[in-house]
Design a protein around this motif. Structure first.
Motif, PDB file in Angstrom:
ATOM      1  N   GLY A 259       0.826  -1.204   0.000  1.00 37.03           N
ATOM      2  CA  GLY A 259       0.000   0.000   0.000  1.00 37.03           C
ATOM      3  C   GLY A 259       0.863   1.257   0.000  1.00 37.03           C
ATOM      4  O   GLY A 259       0.624   2.191  -0.779  1.00 37.03           O
ATOM      5  N   ASN A 263       1.175   3.921  -3.049  1.00 33.08           N
ATOM      6  CA  ASN A 263       0.704   5.255  -2.716  1.00 33.08           C
ATOM      7  C   ASN A 263       1.709   6.337  -3.101  1.00 33.08           C
ATOM      8  O   ASN A 263       1.389   7.518  -3.118  1.00 33.08           O
ATOM      9  N   ARG A 266       0.476   7.407  -7.114  1.00 36.48           N
ATOM     10  CA  ARG A 266      -0.852   6.824  -7.287  1.00 36.48           C
ATOM     11  C   ARG A 266      -1.230   6.686  -8.759  1.00 36.48           C
ATOM     12  O   ARG A 266      -1.812   5.698  -9.179  1.00 36.48           O
TER      13      ARG A 266
ATOM     14  N   LEU B 103      -1.567   6.382   6.096  1.00 35.67           N
ATOM     15  CA  LEU B 103      -2.127   5.236   5.377  1.00 35.67           C
ATOM     16  C   LEU B 103      -1.854   3.925   6.100  1.00 35.67           C
ATOM     17  O   LEU B 103      -2.766   3.114   6.290  1.00 35.67           O
ATOM     18  N   THR B 242      -6.368   0.529  -0.121  1.00 40.27           N
ATOM     19  CA  THR B 242      -5.406   0.601  -1.215  1.00 40.27           C
ATOM     20  C   THR B 242      -6.095   0.257  -2.526  1.00 40.27           C
ATOM     21  O   THR B 242      -7.307   0.120  -2.586  1.00 40.27           O
TER      22      THR B 242
END
Lengths: 295, 295
Positions: A259, A263, A266, B103, B242
DNA sequence: CTCGATATGAAACAAGTGTTGCAAATCCTG
DNA sequence: CAGGATTTGCAACACTTGTTTCATATCGAG
């Protein structure tokens, strides 16, 4: 202090009915809750300026069997606060019921707690550090044997959807290691291993280190043999109420790393995923009722 | 746990020089720091699977007078932590509200919740039903492709340690399916699949159904195509913050199933594990102790 | 006051604590 | 593969633990 549970309430509730000595003991306990679990009853009594017997009498006065009951209560409360989570208390609650039927419940509660504990600041920092190192790498080699294969493979699978940085060091006929042939100091090896540590994993990791490949690890302890040879590492719990260790927290860690990496860019991640989707669609890999996925 | 001060560092520092028993004691203390202050040394030793004397020896090895020195240290650390609890709780909440760098925190909290939710009564009942079905089977075939490979493999791996009931339907060159050749109505197929559902998984499952093989599933929804063809199933969350789905709850489910199965005949499971241990030990698969560094 | 009941202190108790010494097992090394 | 050094398990040790018992002290009612 926060609520310590039933015993504390009971002390307050019955305080007025206590004799002076009992009140002295009770008052000390209320104001020094932690000490109850941390020192012996006699020392507690000494600090409270009370006879040891008074502590026992207090317990009986509250309807308990003995002082040990008080201590258990405050121990649990302290454990809970130190953990920051309720896994152990729940475990105790169910201990009275059938040993077998509550197992699933206990396991799930415990797993939930172990994962929640990964979100403590120190763990988050380590996650970030490992993610940074992985992001900077030209190529990421993933190594996890035996039980850790599942985590290694899952990480590799997701990374494959995001690009071609990832190489999985595994394969039929033991050829997986060959992947390291062309690895160099711009690359990073992600090693996953928990106790008992597979010898081969350590050997490969040491080899990689000699080749100046960067090493990051997902492992289970500060004294894991991987700690010494990795630049960054993440520790995750593996204890379980079963005969084997759990890998669920490790998998969670792996997913968080994916993730964090996705990220970072993106748009690029989305593009890569779309290309992967098209590829798989043209091969008719999935049932056509594909629910669109986006964030 | 977080920084506990000098003793903890010293344990880590000198770990490599310890004998196996000392390492076992040290490892347990590192991973259960709170217990050091909360239970007696003898009980600590019992839980660590070590002689009481070993704890004393560990203390001396670290240059301390006795175990009491260790306890004092961890008591103080625990007192400190308990005091700082409220502050940390606030800090944690704040960390959750941050958008970008939070996150990891959000993912872990969410995973923790998803797993905790699996311990609701309905889920537990379904887990039990699937476990019962698996236990009754002569042989268990495990099928999970693509992302679900990790879960399938992990289940199979653990089951292999417990006996020879499990067959993994996967293998190089797409030969995995051949395993179903000799499967019959006394067998059960455990299918793991989440959206998007791999076509091949469904085809194999349907084939198995035609062959009267029992089918149980780990999947993600009431409307999953697997629901219609399985006798029992477990649903687990896959939603993630995600771009991809999470398999952590599915892995948790798999581990709970293994736990439930192993728990049916604890003695047999223990025997099987012991045999597996011996087998792996004779092949020198694992590091028995952390080898002292050569040179 | 005195009597009865309750509260308190001090000492005795078994159980469990942390530690130590010793013998067996295990491991190196020459 | 023998010999010497470590490592390990075991049992005894002195000590502390939480509890109980009993005599004394304290109190309130008549």
């Amino acid at each position: 202090m926060l609520q310590q549970g039933a015993v504390r309430d009971r002390i307050v509730e019955r305080f007025d009915a206590m004799s002076p000595q009992l009140q002295a003991a009770a008052r000390y306990i209320l104001e020094h809750s932690q000490e109850v679990a941390l020192v012996s009853m006699r020392e507690l009594a000494r600090n409270a300026g009370v006879q040891p017997a008074t502590m026992t009498r207090l317990a009986k006065f509250l309807g308990l069997a003995g002082f040990e009951d008080i201590r258990v209560h405050f121990s649990d409360a302290l454990r809970l606060r130190a953990d920051g989570f309720a896994a152990r208390a729940i475990e105790r609650d169910n201990a009275g019921t059938e040993a077998g039927s509550g197992l699933a419940h206990r396991m799930l509660q415990s797993l939930s707690g172990q994962i929640a504990r990964l979100s403590e600041p120190e763990s988050l920092a380590r996650l970030q550090a490992v993610a940074d190192r992985l992001a900077a790498a030209r190529r990421v080699y993933v190594l996890g044997l035996r039980s850790c294969h599942s985590v290694a493979w899952h990480f590799h699978y997701v990374m494959t959807l995001l690009g071609d940085k990832s190489v999985h060091l595994d394969g039929p006929a033991g050829t997986g290691v060959d992947g390291l042939l062309r690895a160099g100091d711009q690359d990073v090896l992600l090693v996953i291993s928990i106790s008992p540590y597979a010898l081969q994993t350590l050997e490969i990791a040491r080899l990689a280190r000699e080749k100046k490949i960067g090493i990051v690890a997902i492992t289970d302890s500060e004294v894991s043999p991987l700690i010494g040879i990795s630049e960054a590492s993440i520790l995750c719990a593996t204890e379980s109420q079963t005969f084997f260790h759990t890998l669920t927290p490790a998998l969670a860690v792996s997913e968080v790393l994916c993730g964090l990496l996705a990220n970072r860019d993106r748009q690029a991640s989305l593009d890569a995923l779309q290309r992967a989707d098209q590829h798989l669609a043209s091969l008719n890999i999935y049932t056509n009722t594909i629910p669109p996925r986006r964030i």
